[in-house]
Motif scaffolding. Structure first.
Motif, mmCIF file in Angstrom:
data_model
loop_
_atom_site.group_PDB
_atom_site.id
_atom_site.type_symbol
_atom_site.label_atom_id
_atom_site.label_comp_id
_atom_site.label_asym_id
_atom_site.label_seq_id
_atom_site.Cartn_x
_atom_site.Cartn_y
_atom_site.Cartn_z
ATOM 1 N N LEU A 175 -2.205 58.647 -89.814
ATOM 2 C CA LEU A 175 -1.589 57.391 -89.397
ATOM 3 C C LEU A 175 -2.586 56.249 -89.368
ATOM 4 O O LEU A 175 -2.245 55.095 -89.648
ATOM 5 N N ASP A 176 -3.844 56.564 -89.013
ATOM 6 C CA ASP A 176 -4.819 55.492 -88.818
ATOM 7 C C ASP A 176 -6.217 56.101 -88.807
ATOM 8 O O ASP A 176 -6.396 57.291 -88.523
ATOM 9 N N LEU A 177 -7.199 55.283 -89.148
ATOM 10 C CA LEU A 177 -8.619 55.574 -88.955
ATOM 11 C C LEU A 177 -9.212 56.640 -89.873
ATOM 12 O O LEU A 177 -10.431 56.746 -89.988
ATOM 13 N N SER A 178 -8.388 57.456 -90.501
ATOM 14 C CA SER A 178 -8.863 58.490 -91.419
ATOM 15 C C SER A 178 -8.104 58.373 -92.732
ATOM 16 O O SER A 178 -7.037 57.762 -92.790
ATOM 17 N N ALA A 179 -8.654 58.969 -93.758
ATOM 18 C CA ALA A 179 -8.025 58.932 -95.079
ATOM 19 C C ALA A 179 -7.727 60.367 -95.524
ATOM 20 O O ALA A 179 -8.422 61.304 -95.132
ATOM 21 N N PRO A 180 -6.671 60.513 -96.360
ATOM 22 C CA PRO A 180 -5.817 59.481 -96.948
ATOM 23 C C PRO A 180 -4.741 59.004 -95.985
ATOM 24 O O PRO A 180 -4.339 59.723 -95.073
ATOM 25 N N SER A 181 -4.273 57.803 -96.215
ATOM 26 C CA SER A 181 -3.205 57.232 -95.400
ATOM 27 C C SER A 181 -1.853 57.788 -95.841
ATOM 28 O O SER A 181 -1.717 58.401 -96.912
ATOM 29 N N VAL A 182 -0.846 57.547 -95.034
ATOM 30 C CA VAL A 182 0.518 57.948 -95.400
ATOM 31 C C VAL A 182 0.928 57.264 -96.700
ATOM 32 O O VAL A 182 1.489 57.907 -97.608
ATOM 33 N N ASP A 183 0.654 55.981 -96.813
ATOM 34 C CA ASP A 183 1.008 55.257 -98.039
ATOM 35 C C ASP A 183 0.353 55.875 -99.267
ATOM 36 O O ASP A 183 0.991 56.021 -100.319
ATOM 37 N N GLN A 184 -0.921 56.217 -99.164
ATOM 38 C CA GLN A 184 -1.636 56.785 -100.307
ATOM 39 C C GLN A 184 -1.019 58.106 -100.740
ATOM 40 O O GLN A 184 -0.847 58.367 -101.943
ATOM 41 N N VAL A 185 -0.685 58.955 -99.785
ATOM 42 C CA VAL A 185 -0.123 60.262 -100.131
ATOM 43 C C VAL A 185 1.275 60.107 -100.721
ATOM 44 O O VAL A 185 1.610 60.748 -101.730
ATOM 45 N N VAL A 186 2.104 59.249 -100.126
ATOM 46 C CA VAL A 186 3.453 59.047 -100.654
ATOM 47 C C VAL A 186 3.392 58.463 -102.061
ATOM 48 O O VAL A 186 4.107 58.916 -102.972
#
Length: 287
Positions: free
Chosen positions: A60-71
């Motif tokens: 959700l925040d502060l770490s990668a990958p983000s939700v957007d990146q995975v989707v």
């Protein structure tokens, strides 16, 4: 398109054969690299349980990958459906507001990818048994270990009801169950049920405390000692270590601190149960 579905009650269903949805497990995220590493290890076990399915970790925040990146990546690979599992122990703002908003935005970007948000992990009985496992592991090398009836804990599958052990009579052990905490008293009240359920399942004295709000850890330890506990263990109701678990250790350096839940067969089971329940709910909607 995105949907939010609560899991069906009852037994898990068998996954559909062929073309099953991808699983996106969404963790909170942290500036502490131990958190992301722990969740990655946990998701490796989840993926290994069903190697034929696509399993991805997002934050959700502060770490990668983000939700957007995975989707975005799954959409680019041609996936048309994904079940999103919030790796959260409470059904608070992140699960009810943040994640649904992210998925709604993603659904507008990728209208051919159906995103279904499952229920949070919550205080599932299997995770409470995992917490008991961590307590036993933390006390196994302590001088007082021989005085703790480890057979009471979930690692053996034996519960106090089957043994005739009453709550609060498991030797001299007291457990302070420590969670994040919320500004909302109702949310803290729901979380406090974890300590009560742990006591009911093990017979051990328990008290609830929080890392960010009152009641804090020192008060919980005092209450346990007032109830007759001679050995104290802090059991973090956290999936991964980070700044808040470090804060708990710093606040009570003279007691034993159990490990976080982390990678555990119970976590794997609960994640897949949420996935299967979401599929079953979808099938009911379309029947």
């Amino acid at each position: 398109m995105n949907r939010t579905l609560a899991p069906l009650r009852g037994p898990a269903v068998t996954p559909r054969g062929g073309g099953e949805p991808a699983l996106i497990a969404v963790a909170h995220g942290s500036r502490d690299p131990r958190s992301a590493a722990t969740m990655a290890a946990a998701l490796a076990e989840v993926a290994a349980a069903r190697p034929d399915l696509t399993v991805r970790l997002a934050f959700l925040d502060l770490s990668a990958p983000s939700v957007d990146q995975v989707v975005d990546d799954l959409a680019a690979q041609g996936h048309t459906e994904a079940i999103v599992i919030p790796l959260l122990l409470g059904n608070a703002f992140h699960a009810r507001v943040d994640l649904p908003a992210l998925l709604a935005d993603a659904g507008r970007r990728h209208p051919r990818l159906q995103l279904t948000q499952a229920d949070v992990l919550g205080a599932d009985p299997r995770l409470i048994d995992a917490l008991a496992d961590r307590i036993v592991a933390a006390t196994s090398d302590q001088p007082f270990a021989d005085h703790i009836p480890a057979h009471l804990f979930g690692i053996t599958g034996c519960l106090p009801g089957a043994l005739g052990v009453a709550e609060g009579h498991a030797g001299s052990l007291g457990v302070a169950v420590a969670a994040v905490g919320s500004r909302h008293a109702a949310a803290n009240g729901r979380t406090a049920a974890v300590a009560r359920r742990l006591a009911a399942r093990t017979g051990v004295r328990t008290e609830m405390c929080f890392a960010t709000v009152e009641p804090g850890i020192s008060g919980a330890i005092d209450r346990l000692r007032a109830r007759g506990a001679e050995q104290i263990v802090v059991a973090p109701w956290f999936l991964a270590p980070g700044l808040l678990t470090d804060r708990l250790v710093a606040a009570a350096p003279d007691v034993v601190h159990a490990g976080v839940i982390g990678a555990h067969s119970a976590l794997t089971d609960v994640v897949w149960a949420r996935y299967d329940s979401s599929i079953a709910a979808e099938l009911e909607l379309t029947a």
